[in-house]
Motif scaffolding. Sequence first.
Motif, PDB file in Angstrom:
ATOM      1  N   GLU A  73       0.613  -1.538   0.033  1.00 45.84           N
ATOM      2  CA  GLU A  73       0.111  -0.089   0.069  1.00 45.84           C
ATOM      3  C   GLU A  73       0.716   1.337   0.004  1.00 45.84           C
ATOM      4  O   GLU A  73       0.558   2.264  -0.622  1.00 45.84           O
ATOM      5  N   THR A  74       1.924   1.148   0.555  1.00 46.36           N
ATOM      6  CA  THR A  74       2.751   2.384   0.660  1.00 46.36           C
ATOM      7  C   THR A  74       4.062   2.472  -0.111  1.00 46.36           C
ATOM      8  O   THR A  74       4.537   3.439  -0.647  1.00 46.36           O
ATOM      9  N   LYS A  75       4.815   1.292  -0.397  1.00 47.11           N
ATOM     10  CA  LYS A  75       5.896   0.905  -1.262  1.00 47.11           C
ATOM     11  C   LYS A  75       5.749   0.401  -2.477  1.00 47.11           C
ATOM     12  O   LYS A  75       6.718   0.515  -3.223  1.00 47.11           O
ATOM     13  N   LYS A  76       4.553  -0.062  -2.897  1.00 48.95           N
ATOM     14  CA  LYS A  76       4.190  -0.503  -4.050  1.00 48.95           C
ATOM     15  C   LYS A  76       5.055  -1.405  -4.668  1.00 48.95           C
ATOM     16  O   LYS A  76       5.368  -2.399  -3.921  1.00 48.95           O
ATOM     17  N   GLU A  77       5.835  -1.379  -6.125  1.00 48.56           N
ATOM     18  CA  GLU A  77       6.551  -2.330  -6.496  1.00 48.56           C
ATOM     19  C   GLU A  77       7.722  -2.723  -5.638  1.00 48.56           C
ATOM     20  O   GLU A  77       8.286  -3.839  -5.647  1.00 48.56           O
ATOM     21  N   LEU A  78       8.179  -1.733  -5.022  1.00 45.97           N
ATOM     22  CA  LEU A  78       9.465  -2.088  -4.042  1.00 45.97           C
ATOM     23  C   LEU A  78       9.099  -3.131  -3.074  1.00 45.97           C
ATOM     24  O   LEU A  78      10.154  -4.027  -2.687  1.00 45.97           O
ATOM     25  N   ALA A  79       8.015  -3.141  -2.470  1.00 47.03           N
ATOM     26  CA  ALA A  79       7.555  -4.267  -1.548  1.00 47.03           C
ATOM     27  C   ALA A  79       7.652  -5.677  -2.258  1.00 47.03           C
ATOM     28  O   ALA A  79       8.274  -6.616  -1.430  1.00 47.03           O
ATOM     29  N   ILE A  80       7.319  -5.663  -3.386  1.00 45.58           N
ATOM     30  CA  ILE A  80       7.215  -7.147  -4.347  1.00 45.58           C
ATOM     31  C   ILE A  80       8.922  -7.371  -4.333  1.00 45.58           C
ATOM     32  O   ILE A  80       8.933  -8.449  -4.233  1.00 45.58           O
ATOM     33  N   GLU A  81       9.417  -6.297  -4.742  1.00 44.18           N
ATOM     34  CA  GLU A  81      10.931  -6.668  -5.193  1.00 44.18           C
ATOM     35  C   GLU A  81      11.576  -7.122  -3.966  1.00 44.18           C
ATOM     36  O   GLU A  81      12.530  -8.024  -3.969  1.00 44.18           O
ATOM     37  N   GLU A  82      11.261  -6.569  -2.757  1.00 47.44           N
ATOM     38  CA  GLU A  82      11.954  -6.972  -1.507  1.00 47.44           C
ATOM     39  C   GLU A  82      11.684  -8.309  -1.096  1.00 47.44           C
ATOM     40  O   GLU A  82      12.484  -9.323  -0.692  1.00 47.44           O
ATOM     41  N   VAL A  83      10.464  -8.727  -1.140  1.00 47.96           N
ATOM     42  CA  VAL A  83       9.876 -10.544  -0.780  1.00 47.96           C
ATOM     43  C   VAL A  83      10.648 -11.023  -1.800  1.00 47.96           C
ATOM     44  O   VAL A  83      11.030 -12.161  -1.529  1.00 47.96           O
ATOM     45  N   MET A  84      10.641 -10.900  -3.238  1.00 49.80           N
ATOM     46  CA  MET A  84      11.409 -11.804  -4.172  1.00 49.80           C
ATOM     47  C   MET A  84      12.878 -12.170  -3.706  1.00 49.80           C
ATOM     48  O   MET A  84      13.234 -13.019  -4.037  1.00 49.80           O
ATOM     49  N   TYR A  85      13.560 -10.666  -3.609  1.00 51.55           N
ATOM     50  CA  TYR A  85      14.952 -10.755  -3.121  1.00 51.55           C
ATOM     51  C   TYR A  85      15.023 -11.698  -1.968  1.00 51.55           C
ATOM     52  O   TYR A  85      16.296 -12.652  -1.755  1.00 51.55           O
ATOM     53  N   THR A  86      14.231 -11.440  -0.743  1.00 47.79           N
ATOM     54  CA  THR A  86      14.327 -12.414   0.339  1.00 47.79           C
ATOM     55  C   THR A  86      14.199 -13.779   0.071  1.00 47.79           C
ATOM     56  O   THR A  86      14.971 -14.782   0.602  1.00 47.79           O
ATOM     57  N   ILE A  87      13.208 -14.053  -0.733  1.00 46.77           N
ATOM     58  CA  ILE A  87      13.047 -15.594  -1.119  1.00 46.77           C
ATOM     59  C   ILE A  87      14.328 -16.143  -1.821  1.00 46.77           C
ATOM     60  O   ILE A  87      14.711 -17.236  -1.504  1.00 46.77           O
TER      61      ILE A  87
END
Length: 271
Positions: free
Chosen positions: A53-67
């Motif tokens: 809701e606040t970070k948009k695509e950056l939030a998705i990038e972060e979770v994929m990087y973590t995985i």
Amino acid sequence: MKAQELIRLLKTNLSEDTFLYEFNRETNKLRLTHKTLHKGIDISIPPILAKYETKKELAIEEVMYTIQQTFQAMEKEIFGDIDPSSSVYPVIRSTSFPEKSNEGNRFITKEHTAETRIYYALDLGKTYRLLDEKMLESWGIRETEIRERALFQVRNLVNNFKKDEVAGNIFYFFNNNDGYDASRILNESLLKDMKKLIVGDMTISVPHQDVMIIGDIRNETGYDVLAQMTMHFFTVGTVPITSLSFIYENADLEPIFIMAKNRVAKEKEEK
């Protein structure tokens, strides 16, 4: 964005040829299993959606990087050459953090405060793996030895910080981006050195794993600022720990509750 949309997005970037996806609607958790390594991780969906809701695509990038980094670490652990003698660090977690791995092995831990617990991790470069009993058994290393090595390692970390002043109060931010900023709360020598700089009350906050905030609280407004600051960091952190802060006195950490109208209530344990 909804849970199913997020899962579809992950499947697009992290192929189903490599990963098995299992979504539990009751717990809102996604189980991601690597088909070759036969290992998996559980991902809580609601926090990711909230960050989107606040970070948009950056939030998705972060979770994929973590995985990706997590599974690379697993692969390195299975097939790589690991030297535990020089790569073990302590990490701070909330007391609500699981005490066992997904495989049911007990993590190596040590009690810290009513809000926090110490875990121990094997540094693997861009990520790390929490140590459990099975790993120590395979290495032939005792828990006491691991704790000693980890404490030695955290004392050798570089302790850069930034200083800021708000309403007459001083705040020191430790944000070295090495994965162990919160772990610096275990460096007693560092805390004693910082204590020498403090004029008012010395507070320590570890809202998430990548920041430690030391406050020099010189007036009542400082506590309001501290409360807002720690809650903000707690909310945006990738690995949140606690929104509470601690008063540091006589080498002891005492949780504080910041109440309405600038009142501060200290939680003291009976001795």
